[in-house]
Design a protein around this motif. Structure first.
Motif, PDB file in Angstrom:
ATOM      1  N   GLU A 155       0.827  -1.203   0.000  1.00  0.00           N
ATOM      2  CA  GLU A 155       0.000   0.000   0.000  1.00  0.00           C
ATOM      3  C   GLU A 155       0.865   1.258   0.000  1.00  0.00           C
ATOM      4  O   GLU A 155       0.569   2.234  -0.703  1.00  0.00           O
ATOM      5  CB  GLU A 155      -0.925  -0.005   1.225  1.00  0.00           C
ATOM      6  N   ARG A 156       1.945   1.211   0.788  1.00  0.00           N
ATOM      7  CA  ARG A 156       2.840   2.365   0.846  1.00  0.00           C
ATOM      8  C   ARG A 156       3.507   2.582  -0.515  1.00  0.00           C
ATOM      9  O   ARG A 156       3.623   3.703  -0.992  1.00  0.00           O
ATOM     10  CB  ARG A 156       3.899   2.158   1.918  1.00  0.00           C
ATOM     11  N   LYS A 157       3.947   1.468  -1.127  1.00  0.00           N
ATOM     12  CA  LYS A 157       4.580   1.596  -2.441  1.00  0.00           C
ATOM     13  C   LYS A 157       3.577   2.108  -3.471  1.00  0.00           C
ATOM     14  O   LYS A 157       3.914   2.940  -4.323  1.00  0.00           O
ATOM     15  CB  LYS A 157       5.140   0.244  -2.882  1.00  0.00           C
ATOM     16  N   ALA A 158       2.334   1.608  -3.375  1.00  0.00           N
ATOM     17  CA  ALA A 158       1.312   2.065  -4.315  1.00  0.00           C
ATOM     18  C   ALA A 158       1.018   3.552  -4.111  1.00  0.00           C
ATOM     19  O   ALA A 158       0.854   4.309  -5.082  1.00  0.00           O
ATOM     20  CB  ALA A 158       0.035   1.240  -4.137  1.00  0.00           C
ATOM     21  N   ALA A 159       0.948   3.969  -2.848  1.00  0.00           N
ATOM     22  CA  ALA A 159       0.702   5.383  -2.560  1.00  0.00           C
ATOM     23  C   ALA A 159       1.852   6.239  -3.058  1.00  0.00           C
ATOM     24  O   ALA A 159       1.653   7.317  -3.625  1.00  0.00           O
ATOM     25  CB  ALA A 159       0.493   5.580  -1.064  1.00  0.00           C
TER      26      ALA A 159
END
Length: 538
Positions: free
Chosen positions: A36-40
Protein backbone atom coordinates in the motif's frame (compact mmCIF):
# COMPACT_ATOMS: atom_id res chain seq x y z
CA UNK A 1 2.64 -41.16 39.76
CA UNK A 2 -0.49 -39.71 38.12
CA UNK A 3 -0.80 -40.07 34.32
CA UNK A 4 -1.09 -36.80 32.34
CA UNK A 5 -4.32 -36.04 30.58
CA UNK A 6 -4.02 -36.30 26.75
CA UNK A 7 -5.82 -32.95 26.48
CA UNK A 8 -2.76 -31.16 27.88
CA UNK A 9 -0.82 -31.94 24.68
CA UNK A 10 -3.66 -30.75 22.48
CA UNK A 11 -3.70 -27.39 24.21
CA UNK A 12 -0.02 -26.93 23.44
CA UNK A 13 -0.60 -27.76 19.78
CA UNK A 14 -3.51 -25.34 19.57
CA UNK A 15 -1.42 -22.58 21.13
CA UNK A 16 1.33 -23.17 18.59
CA UNK A 17 -1.17 -23.12 15.74
CA UNK A 18 -2.71 -19.89 16.99
CA UNK A 19 0.71 -18.28 17.34
CA UNK A 20 1.61 -19.36 13.78
CA UNK A 21 -1.66 -18.03 12.39
CA UNK A 22 -1.25 -14.72 14.23
CA UNK A 23 2.33 -14.46 12.98
CA UNK A 24 1.26 -15.16 9.41
CA UNK A 25 -1.56 -12.65 9.72
CA UNK A 26 0.87 -10.08 11.05
CA UNK A 27 3.28 -10.81 8.23
CA UNK A 28 0.51 -10.57 5.64
CA UNK A 29 -0.70 -7.31 7.13
CA UNK A 30 2.85 -5.93 7.07
CA UNK A 31 3.26 -6.98 3.43
CA UNK A 32 -0.06 -5.39 2.52
CA UNK A 33 0.93 -2.18 4.26
CA UNK A 34 4.26 -2.15 2.42
CA UNK A 35 2.51 -2.72 -0.89
CA UNK A 36 0.00 0.00 0.00
CA UNK A 37 2.84 2.36 0.85
CA UNK A 38 4.58 1.60 -2.44
CA UNK A 39 1.31 2.06 -4.32
CA UNK A 40 0.70 5.38 -2.56
CA UNK A 41 4.26 6.46 -3.32
CA UNK A 42 3.86 5.39 -6.96
CA UNK A 43 0.55 7.21 -7.20
CA UNK A 44 2.12 10.32 -5.71
CA UNK A 45 5.00 10.20 -8.17
CA UNK A 46 2.59 9.62 -11.04
CA UNK A 47 0.58 12.65 -9.94
CA UNK A 48 3.79 14.69 -9.71
CA UNK A 49 4.72 13.60 -13.25
CA UNK A 50 1.29 14.65 -14.50
CA UNK A 51 1.58 18.01 -12.74
CA UNK A 52 5.03 18.49 -14.26
CA UNK A 53 3.63 17.77 -17.74
CA UNK A 54 0.72 20.15 -17.14
CA UNK A 55 3.20 22.80 -16.01
CA UNK A 56 5.12 22.29 -19.23
CA UNK A 57 1.98 22.79 -21.29
CA UNK A 58 1.13 26.00 -19.46
CA UNK A 59 4.68 27.22 -19.96
CA UNK A 60 4.34 26.64 -23.72
CA UNK A 61 1.06 28.57 -23.72
CA UNK A 62 2.62 31.53 -21.94
CA UNK A 63 5.77 31.34 -24.06
CA UNK A 64 3.79 31.53 -27.30
CA UNK A 65 1.60 34.36 -25.99
CA UNK A 66 4.63 36.67 -25.97
CA UNK A 67 5.53 39.05 -28.82
CA UNK A 68 7.56 37.34 -31.51
CA UNK A 69 10.58 39.53 -30.70
CA UNK A 70 10.56 38.27 -27.10
CA UNK A 71 10.20 34.67 -28.28
CA UNK A 72 13.18 35.06 -30.61
CA UNK A 73 15.29 36.67 -27.88
CA UNK A 74 14.55 33.65 -25.67
CA UNK A 75 15.80 31.24 -28.33
CA UNK A 76 12.63 30.73 -30.35
CA UNK A 77 10.10 27.93 -30.37
CA UNK A 78 11.54 25.64 -33.05
CA UNK A 79 14.71 24.21 -31.48
CA UNK A 80 15.47 25.63 -28.07
CA UNK A 81 17.10 23.20 -25.62
CA UNK A 82 17.64 25.94 -23.05
CA UNK A 83 13.89 26.54 -22.86
CA UNK A 84 12.38 23.12 -23.51
CA UNK A 85 14.88 20.48 -22.35
CA UNK A 86 14.66 19.38 -18.70
CA UNK A 87 12.95 22.28 -17.02
CA UNK A 88 12.86 21.78 -13.24
CA UNK A 89 9.41 22.05 -11.65
CA UNK A 90 9.82 20.55 -8.14
CA UNK A 91 13.30 20.44 -6.58
CA UNK A 92 14.44 17.84 -4.06
CA UNK A 93 17.63 16.27 -2.76
CA UNK A 94 16.32 12.88 -3.90
CA UNK A 95 16.46 12.33 -7.66
CA UNK A 96 13.21 10.36 -7.67
CA UNK A 97 11.41 13.39 -6.25
CA UNK A 98 12.83 16.04 -8.61
CA UNK A 99 10.01 16.73 -11.05
CA UNK A 100 10.91 18.00 -14.52
CA UNK A 101 9.39 18.38 -17.95
CA UNK A 102 10.67 18.45 -21.52
CA UNK A 103 8.95 19.55 -24.72
CA UNK A 104 9.90 17.41 -27.71
CA UNK A 105 9.08 17.53 -31.42
CA UNK A 106 10.22 15.45 -34.39
CA UNK A 107 12.38 16.94 -37.10
CA UNK A 108 12.44 15.59 -40.64
CA UNK A 109 15.39 16.14 -42.95
CA UNK A 110 15.22 16.58 -46.71
CA UNK A 111 15.53 12.83 -47.29
CA UNK A 112 12.79 11.87 -44.83
CA UNK A 113 15.08 10.96 -41.92
CA UNK A 114 13.56 11.61 -38.50
CA UNK A 115 15.17 12.84 -35.28
CA UNK A 116 14.01 14.90 -32.31
CA UNK A 117 14.48 18.47 -31.20
CA UNK A 118 13.40 20.36 -28.12
CA UNK A 119 10.62 22.63 -29.30
CA UNK A 120 7.15 22.55 -30.79
CA UNK A 121 5.60 21.88 -34.20
CA UNK A 122 3.90 24.42 -36.43
CA UNK A 123 0.54 22.99 -37.52
CA UNK A 124 0.86 24.92 -40.79
CA UNK A 125 3.49 22.41 -41.84
CA UNK A 126 0.61 19.91 -42.25
CA UNK A 127 -2.32 19.54 -44.62
CA UNK A 128 -5.52 20.87 -43.06
CA UNK A 129 -8.27 18.37 -43.89
CA UNK A 130 -11.03 20.77 -42.88
CA UNK A 131 -10.00 23.31 -45.55
CA UNK A 132 -9.83 20.77 -48.37
CA UNK A 133 -13.36 21.41 -49.59
CA UNK A 134 -12.76 25.16 -49.87
CA UNK A 135 -9.64 24.47 -51.91
CA UNK A 136 -11.59 21.96 -53.99
CA UNK A 137 -14.15 24.63 -54.80
CA UNK A 138 -11.63 27.35 -55.68
CA UNK A 139 -9.33 25.06 -57.63
CA UNK A 140 -11.93 23.10 -59.57
CA UNK A 141 -11.85 19.69 -57.95
CA UNK A 142 -8.23 19.58 -56.80
CA UNK A 143 -8.86 18.00 -53.38
CA UNK A 144 -8.46 14.44 -54.60
CA UNK A 145 -5.12 15.27 -56.24
CA UNK A 146 -3.94 16.93 -53.03
CA UNK A 147 -4.73 13.79 -51.03
CA UNK A 148 -3.13 11.60 -53.70
CA UNK A 149 0.26 13.10 -52.81
CA UNK A 150 0.17 11.27 -49.47
CA UNK A 151 2.16 8.01 -49.66
CA UNK A 152 0.08 4.93 -50.54
CA UNK A 153 -3.10 6.97 -51.00
CA UNK A 154 -5.54 5.59 -53.57
CA UNK A 155 -8.30 7.30 -55.52
CA UNK A 156 -10.88 5.14 -53.72
CA UNK A 157 -9.68 6.22 -50.28
CA UNK A 158 -9.18 9.87 -51.27
CA UNK A 159 -12.74 10.16 -52.57
CA UNK A 160 -14.06 8.27 -49.53
CA UNK A 161 -12.39 10.82 -47.24
CA UNK A 162 -13.91 13.70 -49.20
CA UNK A 163 -17.35 12.05 -49.15
CA UNK A 164 -16.99 11.68 -45.38
CA UNK A 165 -16.43 15.40 -44.81
CA UNK A 166 -18.58 17.00 -47.51
CA UNK A 167 -22.13 17.98 -46.55
CA UNK A 168 -24.04 16.07 -49.21
CA UNK A 169 -25.04 12.47 -49.83
CA UNK A 170 -23.83 12.51 -53.44
CA UNK A 171 -21.16 9.87 -53.94
CA UNK A 172 -17.96 10.91 -55.70
CA UNK A 173 -16.56 8.88 -58.57
CA UNK A 174 -14.57 6.52 -56.34
CA UNK A 175 -16.09 7.49 -53.01
CA UNK A 176 -18.46 6.03 -50.45
CA UNK A 177 -21.67 7.29 -48.85
CA UNK A 178 -24.09 5.73 -46.37
CA UNK A 179 -26.45 4.40 -49.01
CA UNK A 180 -23.95 2.09 -50.69
CA UNK A 181 -21.37 1.24 -48.03
CA UNK A 182 -21.67 2.40 -44.41
CA UNK A 183 -25.30 1.32 -44.03
CA UNK A 184 -24.27 -2.24 -44.85
CA UNK A 185 -21.69 -2.51 -42.07
CA UNK A 186 -22.28 -4.33 -38.79
CA UNK A 187 -23.09 -2.18 -36.95
CA UNK A 188 -24.10 0.37 -39.60
CA UNK A 189 -23.25 4.05 -39.23
CA UNK A 190 -23.48 7.22 -41.30
CA UNK A 191 -20.66 9.41 -42.67
CA UNK A 192 -19.88 12.59 -40.74
CA UNK A 193 -20.83 14.87 -43.67
CA UNK A 194 -19.10 17.70 -41.85
CA UNK A 195 -15.72 18.84 -40.51
CA UNK A 196 -13.59 16.28 -38.72
CA UNK A 197 -13.11 16.63 -34.96
CA UNK A 198 -10.01 14.42 -34.71
CA UNK A 199 -7.64 12.94 -37.27
CA UNK A 200 -8.31 9.52 -35.70
CA UNK A 201 -11.89 9.82 -36.95
CA UNK A 202 -10.49 8.84 -40.36
CA UNK A 203 -10.36 5.25 -39.10
CA UNK A 204 -14.14 5.18 -39.69
CA UNK A 205 -13.62 5.97 -43.39
CA UNK A 206 -13.61 3.17 -45.91
CA UNK A 207 -10.08 2.16 -46.82
CA UNK A 208 -8.29 3.87 -43.90
CA UNK A 209 -6.44 1.40 -41.66
CA UNK A 210 -4.37 1.92 -38.48
CA UNK A 211 -1.24 1.01 -40.46
CA UNK A 212 -1.94 3.72 -43.03
CA UNK A 213 -2.87 6.32 -40.44
CA UNK A 214 -0.10 5.71 -37.89
CA UNK A 215 2.58 3.71 -39.69
CA UNK A 216 5.11 1.92 -37.48
CA UNK A 217 5.10 4.61 -34.79
CA UNK A 218 3.27 2.58 -32.13
CA UNK A 219 3.98 4.96 -29.24
CA UNK A 220 3.18 8.15 -31.23
CA UNK A 221 6.43 9.93 -30.44
CA UNK A 222 7.07 11.04 -34.02
CA UNK A 223 9.94 8.63 -34.71
CA UNK A 224 10.30 4.88 -35.19
CA UNK A 225 12.15 3.42 -32.21
CA UNK A 226 14.39 0.38 -32.33
CA UNK A 227 11.79 -1.78 -30.59
CA UNK A 228 9.02 -0.78 -33.01
CA UNK A 229 8.62 -3.22 -35.87
CA UNK A 230 6.48 -2.72 -38.92
CA UNK A 231 3.23 -4.67 -39.03
CA UNK A 232 2.73 -7.17 -41.84
CA UNK A 233 0.29 -4.77 -43.50
CA UNK A 234 3.00 -2.10 -43.61
CA UNK A 235 5.44 -4.43 -45.32
CA UNK A 236 3.11 -4.47 -48.32
CA UNK A 237 3.20 -0.67 -48.66
CA UNK A 238 5.68 1.66 -50.32
CA UNK A 239 7.74 3.07 -47.44
CA UNK A 240 10.40 4.83 -49.53
CA UNK A 241 12.43 7.35 -47.56
CA UNK A 242 10.58 6.60 -44.35
CA UNK A 243 7.41 8.15 -45.78
CA UNK A 244 5.19 5.78 -43.78
CA UNK A 245 7.19 5.74 -40.55
CA UNK A 246 4.49 7.72 -38.78
CA UNK A 247 1.69 7.22 -41.29
CA UNK A 248 -0.67 9.84 -42.67
CA UNK A 249 -1.21 11.33 -39.21
CA UNK A 250 2.21 12.98 -39.48
CA UNK A 251 1.03 14.93 -42.52
CA UNK A 252 -2.47 15.93 -41.42
CA UNK A 253 -4.08 18.49 -39.12
CA UNK A 254 -7.46 20.08 -38.45
CA UNK A 255 -6.23 23.26 -36.78
CA UNK A 256 -3.71 25.22 -38.87
CA UNK A 257 -4.34 28.92 -39.23
CA UNK A 258 -2.42 32.16 -38.95
CA UNK A 259 -3.10 35.61 -37.62
CA UNK A 260 -3.74 38.32 -40.20
CA UNK A 261 -2.61 41.13 -37.92
CA UNK A 262 0.21 43.60 -38.27
CA UNK A 263 3.36 43.78 -36.13
CA UNK A 264 1.51 46.02 -33.66
CA UNK A 265 -1.18 43.38 -33.13
CA UNK A 266 -3.79 45.49 -34.93
CA UNK A 267 -5.54 44.61 -38.20
CA UNK A 268 -3.42 45.05 -41.30
CA UNK A 269 -4.19 47.78 -43.79
CA UNK A 270 -6.92 46.49 -46.10
CA UNK A 271 -5.81 47.56 -49.58
CA UNK A 272 -9.35 46.98 -50.89
CA UNK A 273 -11.14 49.26 -48.42
CA UNK A 274 -13.61 51.79 -49.80
CA UNK A 275 -12.28 54.91 -48.05
CA UNK A 276 -9.36 55.81 -50.31
CA UNK A 277 -8.33 58.87 -48.32
CA UNK A 278 -8.01 56.77 -45.19
CA UNK A 279 -6.14 54.13 -47.20
CA UNK A 280 -3.67 56.79 -48.38
CA UNK A 281 -3.12 58.09 -44.85
CA UNK A 282 -2.56 54.60 -43.41
CA UNK A 283 -0.15 53.59 -46.18
CA UNK A 284 1.78 56.83 -46.00
CA UNK A 285 2.55 56.18 -42.32
CA UNK A 286 4.10 52.75 -42.91
CA UNK A 287 5.24 52.70 -46.56
CA UNK A 288 5.73 56.35 -47.46
CA UNK A 289 3.95 58.83 -49.71
CA UNK A 290 5.08 57.37 -53.04
CA UNK A 291 3.71 53.91 -52.24
CA UNK A 292 0.49 55.37 -50.82
CA UNK A 293 -0.10 57.43 -53.96
CA UNK A 294 0.55 54.52 -56.28
CA UNK A 295 -1.78 52.13 -54.44
CA UNK A 296 -4.68 54.61 -54.41
CA UNK A 297 -4.09 55.44 -58.07
CA UNK A 298 -4.05 51.72 -58.87
CA UNK A 299 -7.36 51.22 -57.06
CA UNK A 300 -8.93 54.15 -58.95
CA UNK A 301 -7.61 53.37 -62.42
CA UNK A 302 -6.42 49.78 -62.56
CA UNK A 303 -3.18 48.57 -64.21
CA UNK A 304 -1.72 50.19 -67.33
CA UNK A 305 -0.26 47.93 -70.00
CA UNK A 306 0.95 50.50 -72.52
CA UNK A 307 4.52 51.59 -73.23
CA UNK A 308 4.45 55.29 -72.44
CA UNK A 309 7.24 56.62 -70.24
CA UNK A 310 6.38 56.84 -66.52
CA UNK A 311 6.34 60.23 -64.82
CA UNK A 312 7.00 61.34 -61.26
CA UNK A 313 4.55 60.72 -58.43
CA UNK A 314 5.44 64.19 -57.10
CA UNK A 315 3.42 65.65 -59.98
CA UNK A 316 0.32 63.58 -59.26
CA UNK A 317 -2.83 64.91 -57.64
CA UNK A 318 -5.29 62.43 -56.16
CA UNK A 319 -9.00 63.10 -56.13
CA UNK A 320 -10.29 61.11 -53.17
CA UNK A 321 -13.87 61.68 -54.26
CA UNK A 322 -13.20 59.39 -57.21
CA UNK A 323 -14.36 55.91 -56.32
CA UNK A 324 -12.21 52.81 -56.65
CA UNK A 325 -12.81 50.92 -59.89
CA UNK A 326 -10.32 48.12 -59.37
CA UNK A 327 -9.85 45.61 -56.55
CA UNK A 328 -6.56 43.93 -55.81
CA UNK A 329 -6.72 40.14 -55.98
CA UNK A 330 -3.26 39.89 -54.44
CA UNK A 331 -0.68 42.21 -52.92
CA UNK A 332 1.63 40.95 -55.65
CA UNK A 333 -0.53 42.73 -58.25
CA UNK A 334 1.36 45.88 -57.21
CA UNK A 335 4.78 44.48 -58.14
CA UNK A 336 6.12 45.80 -61.43
CA UNK A 337 2.77 47.43 -62.27
CA UNK A 338 2.03 50.78 -63.94
CA UNK A 339 -0.95 53.11 -63.60
CA UNK A 340 -2.33 55.69 -65.98
CA UNK A 341 -3.80 58.77 -64.28
CA UNK A 342 -5.91 61.23 -66.21
CA UNK A 343 -4.99 64.86 -65.67
CA UNK A 344 -7.28 66.60 -63.21
CA UNK A 345 -9.87 68.83 -64.81
CA UNK A 346 -11.40 71.99 -63.48
CA UNK A 347 -14.10 71.03 -61.03
CA UNK A 348 -15.56 71.90 -57.69
CA UNK A 349 -13.39 69.33 -55.96
CA UNK A 350 -9.92 69.94 -54.62
CA UNK A 351 -7.66 66.98 -55.30
CA UNK A 352 -4.85 66.29 -52.88
CA UNK A 353 -1.27 65.98 -54.04
CA UNK A 354 0.11 62.45 -53.78
CA UNK A 355 3.53 63.17 -52.30
CA UNK A 356 1.90 65.89 -50.42
CA UNK A 357 4.54 67.04 -47.94
CA UNK A 358 2.06 66.20 -45.23
CA UNK A 359 -0.87 65.82 -47.60
CA UNK A 360 -2.22 69.40 -47.60
CA UNK A 361 -4.67 70.64 -50.21
CA UNK A 362 -3.59 72.82 -53.16
CA UNK A 363 -4.04 76.58 -52.72
CA UNK A 364 -6.69 78.33 -54.82
CA UNK A 365 -5.54 79.20 -58.29
CA UNK A 366 -2.82 76.54 -58.38
CA UNK A 367 -2.30 75.40 -61.94
CA UNK A 368 -2.39 71.75 -60.95
CA UNK A 369 -5.76 72.20 -59.30
CA UNK A 370 -7.24 73.92 -62.33
CA UNK A 371 -5.86 71.23 -64.61
CA UNK A 372 -5.71 71.30 -68.39
CA UNK A 373 -8.04 69.44 -70.70
CA UNK A 374 -5.22 69.05 -73.22
CA UNK A 375 -2.75 67.55 -70.73
CA UNK A 376 -1.62 64.00 -71.36
CA UNK A 377 -2.30 61.37 -68.71
CA UNK A 378 0.49 60.66 -66.24
CA UNK A 379 1.98 57.17 -66.09
CA UNK A 380 3.08 56.03 -62.65
CA UNK A 381 5.51 53.17 -62.17
CA UNK A 382 5.21 50.92 -59.12
CA UNK A 383 7.60 51.65 -56.24
CA UNK A 384 7.72 47.83 -55.91
CA UNK A 385 9.82 46.73 -58.90
CA UNK A 386 9.74 43.20 -60.30
CA UNK A 387 13.46 42.69 -59.71
CA UNK A 388 14.28 39.32 -58.11
CA UNK A 389 17.15 39.55 -55.67
CA UNK A 390 16.13 42.96 -54.37
CA UNK A 391 12.53 42.36 -53.31
CA UNK A 392 13.68 41.80 -49.76
CA UNK A 393 13.97 45.60 -49.53
CA UNK A 394 10.20 46.11 -49.67
CA UNK A 395 8.28 42.81 -49.57
CA UNK A 396 8.65 42.10 -45.82
CA UNK A 397 7.21 45.49 -44.87
CA UNK A 398 4.51 45.29 -47.53
CA UNK A 399 3.36 41.82 -46.44
CA UNK A 400 3.56 42.51 -42.70
CA UNK A 401 1.46 45.68 -42.88
CA UNK A 402 -0.96 45.16 -45.77
CA UNK A 403 -3.53 42.61 -46.86
CA UNK A 404 -6.21 41.99 -49.46
CA UNK A 405 -8.01 39.57 -47.12
CA UNK A 406 -10.17 41.21 -44.46
CA UNK A 407 -10.34 38.10 -42.24
CA UNK A 408 -8.56 38.32 -38.88
CA UNK A 409 -7.20 34.79 -39.32
CA UNK A 410 -6.42 32.73 -42.42
CA UNK A 411 -6.81 28.94 -42.16
CA UNK A 412 -5.06 26.14 -43.94
CA UNK A 413 -2.08 27.69 -45.71
CA UNK A 414 1.05 25.50 -45.85
CA UNK A 415 4.33 26.61 -44.28
CA UNK A 416 6.79 25.93 -47.10
CA UNK A 417 9.79 26.27 -44.77
CA UNK A 418 8.69 23.32 -42.63
CA UNK A 419 6.27 21.12 -44.58
CA UNK A 420 7.58 17.70 -45.64
CA UNK A 421 7.96 16.78 -49.30
CA UNK A 422 4.61 14.96 -49.39
CA UNK A 423 2.71 18.04 -48.20
CA UNK A 424 4.59 20.43 -50.49
CA UNK A 425 3.74 18.22 -53.45
CA UNK A 426 0.02 18.62 -52.73
CA UNK A 427 -0.03 22.43 -52.77
CA UNK A 428 -2.15 23.62 -55.71
CA UNK A 429 -0.10 25.24 -58.49
CA UNK A 430 3.15 23.86 -57.00
CA UNK A 431 5.40 22.35 -59.71
CA UNK A 432 7.40 19.34 -58.54
CA UNK A 433 10.73 20.96 -59.36
CA UNK A 434 9.80 24.02 -57.28
CA UNK A 435 9.10 21.82 -54.27
CA UNK A 436 12.50 20.17 -54.62
CA UNK A 437 14.27 23.54 -54.84
CA UNK A 438 12.44 24.71 -51.72
CA UNK A 439 13.55 21.59 -49.83
CA UNK A 440 17.15 22.13 -50.91
CA UNK A 441 17.39 25.82 -49.98
CA UNK A 442 14.92 26.55 -47.16
CA UNK A 443 15.66 27.30 -43.49
CA UNK A 444 13.11 25.58 -41.20
CA UNK A 445 14.06 27.47 -38.04
CA UNK A 446 12.57 30.98 -38.19
CA UNK A 447 14.65 32.26 -35.25
CA UNK A 448 17.54 34.30 -36.56
CA UNK A 449 16.50 33.73 -40.18
CA UNK A 450 16.76 36.48 -42.78
CA UNK A 451 13.71 38.77 -42.58
CA UNK A 452 12.78 38.01 -46.18
CA UNK A 453 12.76 34.27 -45.44
CA UNK A 454 9.90 34.76 -42.97
CA UNK A 455 7.51 35.24 -45.91
CA UNK A 456 6.63 32.73 -48.60
CA UNK A 457 7.62 35.26 -51.27
CA UNK A 458 11.28 34.45 -50.62
CA UNK A 459 10.95 31.86 -53.37
CA UNK A 460 10.08 34.72 -55.75
CA UNK A 461 13.02 36.82 -54.65
CA UNK A 462 15.29 33.75 -54.95
CA UNK A 463 14.10 33.20 -58.55
CA UNK A 464 12.63 29.77 -57.74
CA UNK A 465 9.27 30.91 -59.15
CA UNK A 466 8.12 33.66 -61.47
CA UNK A 467 5.81 36.48 -60.41
CA UNK A 468 2.82 34.80 -62.08
CA UNK A 469 3.61 31.49 -60.34
CA UNK A 470 3.92 33.27 -56.99
CA UNK A 471 0.54 34.94 -57.47
CA UNK A 472 -1.03 31.53 -58.08
CA UNK A 473 0.70 30.00 -55.04
CA UNK A 474 0.21 32.81 -52.52
CA UNK A 475 -3.35 31.84 -51.42
CA UNK A 476 -2.02 28.43 -50.36
CA UNK A 477 1.43 29.06 -48.90
CA UNK A 478 2.98 30.88 -45.96
CA UNK A 479 6.09 30.89 -43.82
CA UNK A 480 4.04 31.58 -40.71
CA UNK A 481 1.25 29.92 -38.81
CA UNK A 482 0.12 30.56 -35.25
CA UNK A 483 -1.16 27.15 -34.16
CA UNK A 484 1.36 24.77 -32.59
CA UNK A 485 1.55 21.15 -31.49
CA UNK A 486 3.43 20.33 -28.28
CA UNK A 487 4.34 16.95 -26.84
CA UNK A 488 5.22 17.43 -23.17
CA UNK A 489 6.77 14.76 -20.94
CA UNK A 490 6.68 15.09 -17.17
CA UNK A 491 9.19 12.88 -15.33
CA UNK A 492 11.63 12.64 -12.42
CA UNK A 493 15.42 12.68 -12.58
CA UNK A 494 15.51 9.34 -10.81
CA UNK A 495 13.18 7.63 -13.27
CA UNK A 496 9.91 6.00 -12.38
CA UNK A 497 6.46 7.04 -13.59
CA UNK A 498 6.16 9.57 -16.41
CA UNK A 499 3.28 11.49 -17.95
CA UNK A 500 3.15 12.36 -21.65
CA UNK A 501 0.56 14.65 -23.15
CA UNK A 502 0.04 16.05 -26.63
CA UNK A 503 -1.76 19.33 -27.15
CA UNK A 504 -2.51 21.79 -29.92
CA UNK A 505 -2.22 25.45 -28.92
CA UNK A 506 -3.90 28.25 -30.85
CA UNK A 507 -1.88 31.44 -30.48
CA UNK A 508 -4.10 33.46 -32.82
CA UNK A 509 -6.05 34.22 -29.65
CA UNK A 510 -4.71 35.93 -26.55
CA UNK A 511 -4.10 34.28 -24.25
CA UNK A 512 -3.22 31.24 -26.35
CA UNK A 513 -5.85 28.50 -26.09
CA UNK A 514 -5.51 24.71 -25.96
CA UNK A 515 -7.81 23.45 -28.73
CA UNK A 516 -6.84 19.78 -28.54
CA UNK A 517 -5.47 17.64 -25.69
CA UNK A 518 -4.83 13.94 -25.22
CA UNK A 519 -3.01 11.73 -22.73
CA UNK A 520 -0.27 9.49 -24.15
CA UNK A 521 1.03 8.28 -20.78
CA UNK A 522 -0.16 4.74 -21.42
CA UNK A 523 2.32 4.60 -24.33
CA UNK A 524 5.31 5.26 -22.06
CA UNK A 525 7.92 8.02 -21.85
CA UNK A 526 8.33 8.06 -25.61
CA UNK A 527 11.99 9.02 -25.16
CA UNK A 528 14.82 7.89 -22.83
CA UNK A 529 15.05 10.21 -19.84
CA UNK A 530 18.77 10.59 -20.59
CA UNK A 531 17.69 12.24 -23.85
CA UNK A 532 15.13 14.41 -22.09
CA UNK A 533 17.80 15.52 -19.62
CA UNK A 534 18.60 14.47 -16.05
CA UNK A 535 20.56 15.86 -13.11
CA UNK A 536 22.05 12.91 -11.23
CA UNK A 537 23.79 14.76 -8.38
CA UNK A 538 22.36 13.62 -5.03
Amino acid sequence: MTDRCPKDGMVLVLVLVVIAVVALAGLTFSELMLVERKAADLSCRQAQARCSADSGLQMVRLFMAQPIETIDQSGGWYDNGAQFQRTLVADSDAAVERGCFAVVAPTVDQNGGRDIRFGIDNESSRLNLNTLLATDESEGGSAREILMQLPNMTEDTADAILDWIDSDEIQREFGAEAADYYSGLDPPYAPKNGPLETVEELLLVRGVTPELLFGADANHNGIVDENETAADALLELDTTGGSMDCGWAAYLTLYSRESNLGPDGLPKIDLNQDDLEQLHDELQQVLGAEAATFVVAYRQNGPYSGDRTPGQSDDVELDFEQKAKHELKSILDLIGAKVEIESSKESGSSPRQGSGGGGGRQPPGDSKEQGNDDSEPTILESPFPNTPGSMGDFLPSLLENCTTDSRSTIPGRININQAPREVLAGIPEMPAEVGEQILATREPNPTGADENRLHATWILDARIVTLDQMKALLPYVTCGGDVYRAQVIGYADGGGPAARIEAVIDATEQPAQVVFWRDLSHLGHGYPIETLGVETTE
